[in-house]
Design a protein around this motif. Structure first.
Motif, PDB file in Angstrom:
ATOM      1  N   MET A  77       0.839  -1.208   0.000  1.00  0.00           N
ATOM      2  CA  MET A  77       0.000   0.000   0.000  1.00  0.00           C
ATOM      3  C   MET A  77       0.867   1.249   0.000  1.00  0.00           C
ATOM      4  SD  MET A  77      -3.204  -0.029   2.586  1.00  0.00           S
ATOM      5  CE  MET A  77      -4.223   1.335   2.055  1.00  0.00           C
ATOM      6  N   GLN A  78       1.947   1.167   0.781  1.00  0.00           N
ATOM      7  CA  GLN A  78       2.856   2.312   0.893  1.00  0.00           C
ATOM      8  C   GLN A  78       3.468   2.646  -0.477  1.00  0.00           C
ATOM      9  OE1 GLN A  78       6.246   1.318   3.311  1.00  0.00           O
ATOM     10  NE2 GLN A  78       6.267   3.343   4.241  1.00  0.00           N
ATOM     11  N   LEU A  79       3.855   1.606  -1.203  1.00  0.00           N
ATOM     12  CA  LEU A  79       4.428   1.845  -2.534  1.00  0.00           C
ATOM     13  C   LEU A  79       3.360   2.439  -3.460  1.00  0.00           C
ATOM     14  CD1 LEU A  79       6.583  -1.404  -3.012  1.00  0.00           C
ATOM     15  CD2 LEU A  79       7.409   0.889  -2.452  1.00  0.00           C
ATOM     16  N   ALA A  80       2.131   1.901  -3.361  1.00  0.00           N
ATOM     17  CA  ALA A  80       1.050   2.373  -4.238  1.00  0.00           C
ATOM     18  C   ALA A  80       0.617   3.797  -3.866  1.00  0.00           C
ATOM     19  CB  ALA A  80      -0.132   1.419  -4.151  1.00  0.00           C
ATOM     20  N   ASP A  81       0.779   4.157  -2.606  1.00  0.00           N
ATOM     21  CA  ASP A  81       0.307   5.446  -2.064  1.00  0.00           C
ATOM     22  C   ASP A  81       1.340   6.556  -2.255  1.00  0.00           C
ATOM     23  OD1 ASP A  81      -1.979   6.401  -0.726  1.00  0.00           O
ATOM     24  OD2 ASP A  81      -0.912   6.562   1.162  1.00  0.00           O
ATOM     25  N   ARG A  82       2.453   6.204  -2.931  1.00  0.00           N
ATOM     26  CA  ARG A  82       3.635   7.066  -2.925  1.00  0.00           C
ATOM     27  C   ARG A  82       3.331   8.523  -3.288  1.00  0.00           C
ATOM     28  NH1 ARG A  82       7.531   8.560  -6.403  1.00  0.00           N
ATOM     29  NH2 ARG A  82       6.527   7.557  -8.181  1.00  0.00           N
ATOM     30  N   LEU A  83       2.463   8.739  -4.273  1.00  0.00           N
ATOM     31  CA  LEU A  83       2.259  10.110  -4.753  1.00  0.00           C
ATOM     32  C   LEU A  83       1.108  10.826  -4.035  1.00  0.00           C
ATOM     33  CD1 LEU A  83       2.859   9.540  -8.565  1.00  0.00           C
ATOM     34  CD2 LEU A  83       4.430  10.515  -6.881  1.00  0.00           C
ATOM     35  N   ASN A  84       0.393  10.118  -3.180  1.00  0.00           N
ATOM     36  CA  ASN A  84      -0.711  10.768  -2.467  1.00  0.00           C
ATOM     37  C   ASN A  84      -0.181  11.607  -1.306  1.00  0.00           C
ATOM     38  OD1 ASN A  84      -2.706   9.583  -4.033  1.00  0.00           O
ATOM     39  ND2 ASN A  84      -2.649   7.705  -2.820  1.00  0.00           N
ATOM     40  N   GLU A  85      -0.858  12.725  -1.093  1.00  0.00           N
ATOM     41  CA  GLU A  85      -0.479  13.573   0.050  1.00  0.00           C
ATOM     42  C   GLU A  85      -1.755  14.088   0.697  1.00  0.00           C
ATOM     43  OE1 GLU A  85       2.443  16.542  -0.820  1.00  0.00           O
ATOM     44  OE2 GLU A  85       3.923  14.984  -1.229  1.00  0.00           O
ATOM     45  N   PRO A  86      -1.700  14.454   1.966  1.00  0.00           N
ATOM     46  CA  PRO A  86      -2.898  15.019   2.586  1.00  0.00           C
ATOM     47  C   PRO A  86      -3.259  16.347   1.902  1.00  0.00           C
ATOM     48  CG  PRO A  86      -0.997  15.189   4.062  1.00  0.00           C
ATOM     49  CD  PRO A  86      -0.559  14.405   2.879  1.00  0.00           C
ATOM     50  N   ARG A  87      -4.545  16.645   1.929  1.00  0.00           N
ATOM     51  CA  ARG A  87      -5.018  17.829   1.191  1.00  0.00           C
ATOM     52  C   ARG A  87      -5.868  18.676   2.127  1.00  0.00           C
ATOM     53  NH1 ARG A  87      -8.827  19.165  -3.106  1.00  0.00           N
ATOM     54  NH2 ARG A  87     -10.261  17.596  -2.334  1.00  0.00           N
ATOM     55  N   LEU A  88      -5.585  19.965   2.126  1.00  0.00           N
ATOM     56  CA  LEU A  88      -6.392  20.883   2.945  1.00  0.00           C
ATOM     57  C   LEU A  88      -7.479  21.495   2.068  1.00  0.00           C
ATOM     58  CD1 LEU A  88      -7.001  22.678   5.421  1.00  0.00           C
ATOM     59  CD2 LEU A  88      -5.206  24.234   4.620  1.00  0.00           C
ATOM     60  N   VAL A  89      -8.737  21.286   2.495  1.00  0.00           N
ATOM     61  CA  VAL A  89      -9.858  21.917   1.782  1.00  0.00           C
ATOM     62  C   VAL A  89     -10.376  23.024   2.695  1.00  0.00           C
ATOM     63  CG1 VAL A  89     -12.130  21.533   0.738  1.00  0.00           C
ATOM     64  CG2 VAL A  89     -10.422  19.695   0.739  1.00  0.00           C
ATOM     65  N   GLN A  90     -10.106  24.266   2.296  1.00  0.00           N
ATOM     66  CA  GLN A  90     -10.447  25.359   3.230  1.00  0.00           C
ATOM     67  C   GLN A  90     -11.896  25.833   3.110  1.00  0.00           C
ATOM     68  OE1 GLN A  90      -7.001  27.937   2.517  1.00  0.00           O
ATOM     69  NE2 GLN A  90      -6.573  27.763   4.697  1.00  0.00           N
ATOM     70  N   TRP A  91     -12.472  25.708   1.900  1.00  0.00           N
ATOM     71  CA  TRP A  91     -13.836  26.235   1.694  1.00  0.00           C
ATOM     72  C   TRP A  91     -14.710  25.160   1.075  1.00  0.00           C
ATOM     73  CZ3 TRP A  91     -14.205  31.070   3.636  1.00  0.00           C
ATOM     74  CH2 TRP A  91     -13.028  31.814   3.752  1.00  0.00           C
ATOM     75  N   ASP A  92     -15.993  25.172   1.436  1.00  0.00           N
ATOM     76  CA  ASP A  92     -16.897  24.265   0.719  1.00  0.00           C
ATOM     77  C   ASP A  92     -17.482  24.997  -0.490  1.00  0.00           C
ATOM     78  OD1 ASP A  92     -19.037  25.818   1.500  1.00  0.00           O
ATOM     79  OD2 ASP A  92     -19.896  24.344   2.883  1.00  0.00           O
ATOM     80  N   ALA A  93     -18.308  24.277  -1.244  1.00  0.00           N
ATOM     81  CA  ALA A  93     -18.822  24.850  -2.493  1.00  0.00           C
ATOM     82  C   ALA A  93     -19.657  26.100  -2.255  1.00  0.00           C
ATOM     83  CB  ALA A  93     -19.656  23.809  -3.221  1.00  0.00           C
ATOM     84  N   TRP A  94     -20.180  26.266  -1.023  1.00  0.00           N
ATOM     85  CA  TRP A  94     -21.128  27.359  -0.753  1.00  0.00           C
ATOM     86  C   TRP A  94     -20.487  28.510   0.012  1.00  0.00           C
ATOM     87  CZ3 TRP A  94     -24.759  26.348  -3.948  1.00  0.00           C
ATOM     88  CH2 TRP A  94     -24.995  25.018  -4.286  1.00  0.00           C
ATOM     89  N   GLY A  95     -19.155  28.474   0.039  1.00  0.00           N
ATOM     90  CA  GLY A  95     -18.459  29.625   0.618  1.00  0.00           C
ATOM     91  C   GLY A  95     -18.217  29.526   2.107  1.00  0.00           C
ATOM     92  N   ASN A  96     -18.525  28.364   2.692  1.00  0.00           N
ATOM     93  CA  ASN A  96     -18.261  28.217   4.130  1.00  0.00           C
ATOM     94  C   ASN A  96     -16.820  27.793   4.362  1.00  0.00           C
ATOM     95  OD1 ASN A  96     -21.056  28.583   5.040  1.00  0.00           O
ATOM     96  ND2 ASN A  96     -21.387  26.686   3.884  1.00  0.00           N
ATOM     97  N   ARG A  97     -16.195  28.389   5.361  1.00  0.00           N
ATOM     98  CA  ARG A  97     -14.840  28.003   5.734  1.00  0.00           C
ATOM     99  C   ARG A  97     -14.925  26.666   6.479  1.00  0.00           C
ATOM    100  NH1 ARG A  97      -9.674  31.032   6.656  1.00  0.00           N
ATOM    101  NH2 ARG A  97      -8.306  29.252   6.991  1.00  0.00           N
ATOM    102  N   ILE A  98     -14.276  25.633   5.985  1.00  0.00           N
ATOM    103  CA  ILE A  98     -14.390  24.327   6.643  1.00  0.00           C
ATOM    104  C   ILE A  98     -13.050  23.788   7.146  1.00  0.00           C
ATOM    105  CG2 ILE A  98     -16.576  23.522   5.634  1.00  0.00           C
ATOM    106  CD1 ILE A  98     -14.888  22.028   3.517  1.00  0.00           C
ATOM    107  N   ASP A  99     -11.968  24.113   6.460  1.00  0.00           N
ATOM    108  CA  ASP A  99     -10.624  23.668   6.877  1.00  0.00           C
ATOM    109  C   ASP A  99     -10.559  22.167   7.166  1.00  0.00           C
ATOM    110  OD1 ASP A  99      -9.900  26.244   6.541  1.00  0.00           O
ATOM    111  OD2 ASP A  99      -9.467  26.673   8.645  1.00  0.00           O
ATOM    112  N   GLU A 100     -11.054  21.373   6.227  1.00  0.00           N
ATOM    113  CA  GLU A 100     -10.975  19.915   6.392  1.00  0.00           C
ATOM    114  C   GLU A 100      -9.673  19.401   5.797  1.00  0.00           C
ATOM    115  OE1 GLU A 100     -12.782  17.938   8.079  1.00  0.00           O
ATOM    116  OE2 GLU A 100     -14.376  19.359   8.550  1.00  0.00           O
TER     117      GLU A 100
END
Ligand SMILES: Cc1cc2nc3c(=O)[nH]c(=O)nc-3n(C[C@H](O)[C@H](O)[C@H](O)COP(=O)(O)OP(=O)(O)OC[C@H]3O[C@@H](n4cnc5c(N)ncnc54)[C@H](O)[C@@H]3O)c2cc1C
Length: 555
Positions: free
Chosen positions: A55-78
């Motif tokens: 899994m680690q080899l397959a996951d090599r290019l994935n990184e955590p992602r910060l989503v700061q806003w939702d589609a409706w303009g709310n600050r979510i910081d997920e």
């Protein structure tokens, strides 16, 4: 024409393949590892060398992602975690990566079993050990704090084996004003109704997705410096599951540990509860640091082992100049030296862990506690440096392939690089070691432990090797006494050489003690070979640069 393709290095069951781990456990359990312990370690060893590694080899290019806003303009910081990290979180709970240390079943050996699991788990999970270390540290800190309400509220989740109930914890200490010099923190705590709220910016927070955190802040009106800081407990989400007056500014763009979502946070009136009064927070967070430094040390040893395991397998497959690398005498020497460094780090770590277990199970006399404090700094700083050297050399064992990203090898070097930095840099821990040495009493306790190792040795070659440890430790202690009389600048200037000498000397003595046991009980001379190889390496590191020359060169 079909070109030649090099088969990639393979990993087997990481428990069955680790003679050093199995031998240490056999000794700690009086000759026979309990069946139930072997079963769980073998299962983790299989995952670590199999599913998780793939899994680690397959996951090599994935990184955590910060989503700061939702589609409706709310600050979510997920923050979205990578697939391997999500799997690792579940496994960590189910296997009790934190819980095992708190369960009664293995008594004072609970920590030994727990960290044997960590040793197997860590190198296949892209540093998921980071949030786990802080979780363990938070559980220990709350239990030690005497704050029963907070302990009852959080610890059952922190040590749960149920993935649906399991919590992780952050440790929010570092601010841009200082990570080592944490007394310079600027976060303010203000009374708000019956409670408290925090305002400030936390500059490095690695467990940014945790359900809780322990953090430092200065109650308004408190004195500047470390004593004026208080330790606070924060639950990160409100009842609706939103971040509770916390903003995630960004994720750090780091050299390594890229799966770890290290964030910069703004605390904007974040509700918080004092853990134990409104001053002396740095003193109260010491149990957290003891735990995270212990985790760091074990992770250093297990990264070394992973690099060597892959290099060893590759050496059997890769042919150069007419024969496998594993039969080229100089390559054999290179691998042997790495193995010796690994075994040194391993025995230092598991001595620290054994001590921790004894202290947690009631051996709280002054000598044992002094030794624990000293060994925590010593082990973290020694193994952190070893991990960088060993992982760097390990990727060289693959030649050009070690430098190519999609082999999955370079990440071991990048991730190891953090080990000497976070949880106290090498210099900062060297200075802390000076404090832990106090009037020299704790040093005498360590020297007695080295003497006990020497007494255990009967094999002639081990007797000679363990005397190298004794001589190096004596030189270091003589230096300490002389430098202490010359004043603080002299002590500080060579504190790192002093610390590394003590660390390597202690590791060598422990290796010799174990090697004698292994000769006697397992009729195995591998551990002796490792001890002799390590004794031939540079144990004493005391020769520093003269202060005037140092000032000239550093300027
Ligand atoms: C990937 C990553 C994740 C992290 N996650 C967290 C986290 O979750 N929570 C958290 O609180 N922190 C976290 N940190 C922060 C980390 O603990 C600090 O970076 C570290 O303690 C060093 O502090 P600093 O960055 O302020 O460096 P500084 O303290 O400014 O140190 C700079 C240099 O000066 C040296 N130095 C400092 N003081 C002295 C002295 N008196 N004598 C000699 N040399 C000295 C240090 O050894 C270092 O080489 C993380 C860091 C990294 C890299």
């Amino acid at each position: 024409m079909q070109p030649f393709n090099q088969p990639p290095p393979q990993l087997g069951n990481q428990y069955d393949d680790d003679r050093v781990l199995r031998s240490m456990l056999a000794r700690r359990f009086g000759g026979r590892i309990p069946v139930a312990v072997e079963e769980v370690l073998r299962e983790m060893g299989e995952l670590a060398g199999g599913e998780l590694y793939q899994m680690q080899l397959a996951d090599r290019l994935n990184e955590p992602r910060l989503v700061q806003w939702d589609a409706w303009g709310n600050r979510i910081d997920e923050i979205e975690l990578t697939p391997l990290w999500r799997r690792a979180e579940c496994l960590a709970a189910e296997f009790g990566l934190v819980a095992t240390g708190y369960e009664a079943e293995h008594g004072a050996l609970a920590r030994t079993v727990q960290f044997a699991l960590v040793h197997l788990f860590h190198p296949s999970t892209d540093v998921y050990s980071c949030p786990l270390a802080m979780t363990d540290g938070a559980a220990r800190t709350l239990l030690d704090s005497g704050n029963c309400d907070l302990a009852e509220r959080a610890v059952p989740q922190l040590i749960s084996r149920d993935p649906g109930r399991f919590w992780t914890s952050g440790q929010w200490m570092t601010e841009s004003t200082g990570g080592s010099d944490v007394g310079a923190s600027e976060t303010i705590a203000r009374r708000q109704g019956d409670g408290w709220a925090l305002w400030g910016r936390k500059w490095f927070t690695s467990a940014a997705t945790s359900q809780m955190a322990l953090t430092l802040a200065r109650p308004e009106g408190n004195a500047p410096g470390g004593r004026g800081l208080a330790l606070f407990y924060v639950e990160t989400r409100d009842e609706a599951g939103r971040l509770d007056r916390i903003q995630v500014l960004r994720l750090k763009d780091k050299l390594g540990t890229r799966k770890v979502p290290t964030a910069e946070l703004i605390l904007d009136g974040t509700p918080a509860i004092p853990v134990a009064g409104t001053t002396d927070g740095i003193r109260q967070i010491v149990p957290m640091l003891t735990m995270t430094r212990t985790w760091n040390s074990v992770c250093a040893a297990s990264f070394m082992r992973r690099g060597i395991a892959l290099a060893r397998d590759f050496g059997r497959r890769r042919v150069a100049f007419g024969r496998p690398l594993s039969r080229q005498p100089l390559h054999v020497q290179t691998l042997a030296a790495l193995q010796a460094e690994y075994e040194a780090a391993f025995h230092l770590c598991f001595e620290l862990i054994h001590l921790l277990g004894r202290v947690e199970h009631g051996e709280r006399d002054d000598d044992t506690r002094a030794l624990l404090r000293l060994m925590t700094a010593l082990t973290k700083l020694t193994t952190g440096k070893q991990a960088v050297t060993v992982s760097t050399e390990a990727i060289e064992c693959f030649g050009g392939a070690g430098y190519v990203e999609d082999t999955g090898l370079p990440v071991i070097v990048r991730d190891s690089q953090v080990l000497p930095i976070w949880e106290g840099t090498t210099n900062v821990l060297s200075l802390e070691l000076l404090k832990a040495c106090g009037d020299g009493g704790p040093l005498a306790v360590l020297r007695r432990r080295i003497t006990a190792c020497a007494r255990a040795c009967r094999d002639d070659r081990l007797v000679a090797a363990v005397s190298v440890a004794g001589t190096a430790a004596d030189r270091a202690m003589a230096w300490y006494r002389a430098a202490a009389e010359s004043g603080r600048p002299a002590l500080e200037a060579h504190a790192r050489g002093f610390a590394l000498t003590l660390g390597r000397a202690a590791a060598l003595a422990l290796m010799c003690e174990h090697a004698q046991w292994s000769l006697d009980h397992e009729q195995d001379s591998h551990a002796r070979a490792a001890a002799l190889a390590f004794a031939a390496s540079r144990i004493s590191q005391l020769d520093g640069i003269e202060p005037d020359d140092a000032a000239m060169l550093a300027d």
